[in-house]
Design a protein around this motif. Structure first.
Motif, PDB file in Angstrom:
ATOM      1  N   UNK A   1       0.826  -1.202   0.000  1.00  0.00           N
ATOM      2  CA  UNK A   1       0.000   0.000   0.000  1.00  0.00           C
ATOM      3  C   UNK A   1       0.864   1.257   0.000  1.00  0.00           C
ATOM      4  N   UNK A   2       0.379   2.292  -0.692  1.00  0.00           N
ATOM      5  CA  UNK A   2       1.091   3.564  -0.758  1.00  0.00           C
ATOM      6  C   UNK A   2       1.070   4.254   0.602  1.00  0.00           C
ATOM      7  N   UNK A   3       2.095   5.029   0.911  1.00  0.00           N
ATOM      8  CA  UNK A   3       2.149   5.729   2.193  1.00  0.00           C
ATOM      9  C   UNK A   3       0.920   6.589   2.463  1.00  0.00           C
ATOM     10  N   UNK A   4       0.370   7.224   1.445  1.00  0.00           N
ATOM     11  CA  UNK A   4      -0.794   8.082   1.638  1.00  0.00           C
ATOM     12  C   UNK A   4      -1.997   7.296   2.138  1.00  0.00           C
ATOM     13  N   UNK A   5      -2.071   6.035   1.739  1.00  0.00           N
ATOM     14  CA  UNK A   5      -3.170   5.192   2.203  1.00  0.00           C
ATOM     15  C   UNK A   5      -2.877   4.663   3.608  1.00  0.00           C
ATOM     16  N   UNK A   6      -1.627   4.290   3.832  1.00  0.00           N
ATOM     17  CA  UNK A   6      -1.249   3.807   5.168  1.00  0.00           C
ATOM     18  C   UNK A   6      -1.514   4.856   6.239  1.00  0.00           C
ATOM     19  N   UNK A   7      -1.300   6.121   5.886  1.00  0.00           N
ATOM     20  CA  UNK A   7      -1.486   7.210   6.849  1.00  0.00           C
ATOM     21  C   UNK A   7      -2.944   7.367   7.269  1.00  0.00           C
ATOM     22  N   UNK A   8      -3.872   6.868   6.485  1.00  0.00           N
ATOM     23  CA  UNK A   8      -5.293   6.981   6.813  1.00  0.00           C
ATOM     24  C   UNK A   8      -5.743   5.940   7.836  1.00  0.00           C
ATOM     25  N   UNK A   9      -4.894   4.967   8.091  1.00  0.00           N
ATOM     26  CA  UNK A   9      -5.303   3.832   8.911  1.00  0.00           C
ATOM     27  C   UNK A   9      -5.612   4.238  10.347  1.00  0.00           C
ATOM     28  N   UNK A  10      -6.660   3.639  10.895  1.00  0.00           N
ATOM     29  CA  UNK A  10      -6.894   3.725  12.338  1.00  0.00           C
ATOM     30  C   UNK A  10      -5.903   2.818  13.056  1.00  0.00           C
ATOM     31  N   UNK A  11      -5.633   1.672  12.443  1.00  0.00           N
ATOM     32  CA  UNK A  11      -4.652   0.734  12.978  1.00  0.00           C
ATOM     33  C   UNK A  11      -3.953   0.039  11.817  1.00  0.00           C
ATOM     34  N   UNK A  12      -2.774  -0.481  12.103  1.00  0.00           N
ATOM     35  CA  UNK A  12      -2.087  -1.369  11.170  1.00  0.00           C
ATOM     36  C   UNK A  12      -1.839  -2.694  11.875  1.00  0.00           C
ATOM     37  N   UNK A  13      -2.205  -3.796  11.204  1.00  0.00           N
ATOM     38  CA  UNK A  13      -1.877  -5.110  11.738  1.00  0.00           C
ATOM     39  C   UNK A  13      -0.378  -5.344  11.631  1.00  0.00           C
ATOM     40  N   UNK A  14       0.183  -5.964  12.648  1.00  0.00           N
ATOM     41  CA  UNK A  14       1.604  -6.279  12.580  1.00  0.00           C
ATOM     42  C   UNK A  14       1.848  -7.212  11.396  1.00  0.00           C
TER      43      UNK A  14
END
Length: 432
Positions: free
Chosen positions: A389-402
């Motif tokens: 995933x692009x950084x711009x999309x990752x930044x929208x996350x409420x959480x990221x799974x390990x």
């Protein structure tokens, strides 16, 4: 049943064994109990402990002292089921209590050997231990409190200790669910009212309410227990009704592509759609979205889905049709979010996935379902193609799974393999 306890501090057990249901069981002869001191098995002024070999501070209870104690007590009461206590042991839960109770019942003699200092010489446990118990991922000053905890739990299983045995079988952790809340008089206390269903006398409605309360309480605090102990089809269906609705989206846009890792788009593949759809259906995902902004790629997905939803596709492979029933096409992530929001009246919680660690994004592990469920919002798990995933999309996350990782340095799973692993770790049933 005979219970023998050998301790550095036997006086700790006097008030414990002299009160409540255990005291009554001793007086009634349901159980016999002997508490002995390790100091009985050494000469006056002789130490029961010795320094550990190697680097590190601490004293260990000497193995020959334990040997004398075990032999002495077993010469009187017969061979015992011997239990040691250590943070390195098997974590105590209701299933382990039941297992130990069954094993110990055959011998009719349980011996508890709680340690102090740095513990026991490891050879003692190797020779004598039938079970080594941990009461949690923390360290206490000794094994006496864990020994008391064990006794309280195990003796509840012994007929005659608890007045009504149905009180035991209805307890938390006797099945997949914890207990429901209980209430007594007064009806109103500090502005809080006893629920009407508890007071109205409708036994059917009360049983249903209690069942739902048990499920929601378990989801809120004990999902790991539930997923390892749930077995019945009706229980699984009930849990699925109360787990927040989950969705999966496979992104073919806003992903990294090429050696330079630039933001771009990727091509759809039928095998990814097939396999992730099957995984999604297996784990109760309410919808799987395939996102591509490219018109020609959209036509491919539409043709693919139309076939499997046609009479010809249904007749050709009913299972494949069932797997693809909840698979949808979307042009972008916003369309996916809008669709979920319209269905549930709440924006979905966005959980991204990646093969690498990103320190600044809030993380959740595969043991944090209760933290996510507590938001009481739909959950959208976002999968990326290409190089992630692009950084711009990752930044929208409420959480990221390990990240999904193995023991090796290689970490290049296909997205369909990663999806199956992620869904199994997050919502899968893992019997013990």
């Amino acid at each position: 049943m005979q219970i023998s306890i050998i301790s550095v501090f036997p006086e700790l057990y006097q008030p414990f064994l002299g009160t409540s249901l255990i005291s009554r069981a001793i007086k009634q002869g349901t159980i016999g109990c002997q508490v002995q001191s390790f100091f009985k098995y050494v000469e006056p002024k002789e130490r029961i402990d010795a320094p550990t070999f190697g680097h590190g501070a601490g004293m260990l209870i000497r193995p020959e002292v334990v040997e004398r104690a075990v032999q002495d007590i077993e010469s009187v009461h017969g061979t015992a089921y011997k239990i040691f206590f250590s943070p390195a042991g098997t974590k105590l839960d209701q299933k382990l209590l039941e297992h130990i109770y069954q094993q110990a019942s055959e011998k009719k003699h349980i011996m508890l050997l709680p340690a102090r200092y740095e513990g026991m010489d490891a050879r003692v446990e190797a020779v004598y231990a039938d079970q080594i118990i941990s009461v949690g991922d923390f360290v206490l000053m000794g094994g006496d409190i864990p020994a008391m905890m064990f006794l309280e739990g195990m003796l509840r299983l012994l007929p005659g200790v608890v007045g009504k045995y149905e009180s035991v079988t209805a307890d938390s952790f006797f099945g997949p669910f914890v207990d429901y809340p209980e209430f007594c008089a007064p009806v109103v206390w500090k502005g809080l009212m006893v629920p009407e269903v508890v007071r109205q006398g409708d036994h059917g409605a009360l049983a249903h309410w209690r069942r739902i309360q048990s499920v929601t309480r378990t989801l809120a605090h004990h999902f790991s227990w539930l997923r390892t102990h749930i077995a019945h089809k009706q229980d699984k269906a009930l849990v699925l009704q109360h787990v927040p609705p989950h969705y999966v989206v496979l992104m073919h846009s806003q992903v990294m592509v090429g050696p330079e890792r630039t933001i771009g788009t990727t091509s759809v593949t039928s095998i990814d759609i097939h396999d992730i759809s099957r995984s999604s259906r297996t784990y109760g995902i309410q919808g799987f979205f395939v996102v591509t902004p490219l018109v020609d790629q959209q036509k491919i997905v539409t043709t693919f889905l139309d076939f499997w939803n046609s009479d010809v596709g249904i007749e050709y492979n009913q299972s494949r049709h069932n797997a693809l029933q909840n698979t949808q096409l979307a042009s972008d992530l916003e369309q996916v979010i809008d669709t979920i929001t319209a269905a549930h009246g709440a924006n979905p919680l966005l959980i991204t996935t990646a093969a690498r660690h990103y320190e600044h994004i809030p993380k959740v592990t595969y043991h944090d379902q209760s933290q996510v469920f507590a938001h009481n919002r739909p959950v959208l798990i976002i999968l990326g193609t290409g190089r992630g995933l692009a950084p711009e999309l990752l930044e929208r996350a409420d959480y990221m799974l390990i990240p999904v990782e193995g023991l090796s340095e290689f970490n290049h799973l296909s997205v369909r393999s990663a999806a199956a692993i992620i869904l199994d770790r997050w919502l899968g049933i893992n019997p013990v």
